[in-house]
Design a protein around this motif. Structure first.
Motif: not given
Length: 194
Positions: A122-130, A156-168, A181-188
């Motif tokens: 949902x956050x991904x959608x909102x960001x993509x749509x502004x 289990x993280x990275x391109x072949x895993x369900x999540x990217x590397x954790x963003x602290x 961050x736990x799913x590998x996204x930056x809120x910025x």
């Protein structure tokens, strides 16, 4: 805790966010580096239908088969109706359900998995749509608690895993930011000029 209602609330936000999307919007970038908006929507439609099939029959035959056709909003809305109906099925929370090749889990865990996907995408959608994104605080907290139990396993993280590397994230960051961050996204993340 029954996570079906928080999940439904987040899925209603998905519908609202996508209600004005046209095929011209499908090439917008998203925080999922490998997906434009069209690919993200196909993923959501695929996952919703597959989770619905798995919740009903114990497993799904196709996790990638979502189609948008010429009405992305209708495709998403139909998939949301399918998954929410299946999750409301008798005994679903107690059933053992196979999810992709991750394993077999009780229905309560499967709803938690879907909730994490719903809140974050949902956050991904909102960001993509502004668009602004304000999911129910209880849904975010439940998804965060679920993700805090997922090991930070480099295999289990990275391109072949369900999540990217954790963003602290700082411990005092907002719950949604910590979840991202736990799913590998930056809120910025921002789409940048088109």
């Amino acid at each position: 805790m029954d996570l079906r209602e928080p999940n439904r609330a987040v899925l209603r936000l998905h519908e609202k966010l996508v209600s004005t999307v046209s095929t011209a919007d499908l090439e917008r970038p998203t925080p999922c580096a490998e997906w434009d908006l069209g690919a993200l929507l196909r993923h959501l439609v695929s996952e919703n239908h597959a989770f619905a099939e798995a919740a009903t029959h114990g497993k799904a035959t196709d996790w990638e088969g979502g189609r948008l056709g010429d009405d992305p909003h209708r495709a998403l809305a139909d998939s949301i109706a399918a998954v929410t109906s299946a999750f409301d099925g008798d005994g679903m929370l107690d059933r053992e359900i196979a999810v992709r090749d991750f394993g077999t889990f009780p229905g309560t865990v499967v709803v938690g998995m879907h909730l994490v996907d719903s809140v974050v995408h949902g956050w991904d959608l909102a960001r993509a749509l502004g668009q602004p994104y304000e999911p129910d605080a209880g849904a975010v907290d439940a998804a965060l608690r679920f993700m805090e139990g997922v090991p930070d396993d480099p295999d289990g993280r990275g391109p072949d895993g369900p999540f990217d590397k954790v963003v602290p994230m700082p411990q005092d960051a907002p719950p949604l930011h910590r979840l991202l961050g736990l799913t590998g996204r930056s809120p910025d993340w921002a789409a940048g000029p088109r």
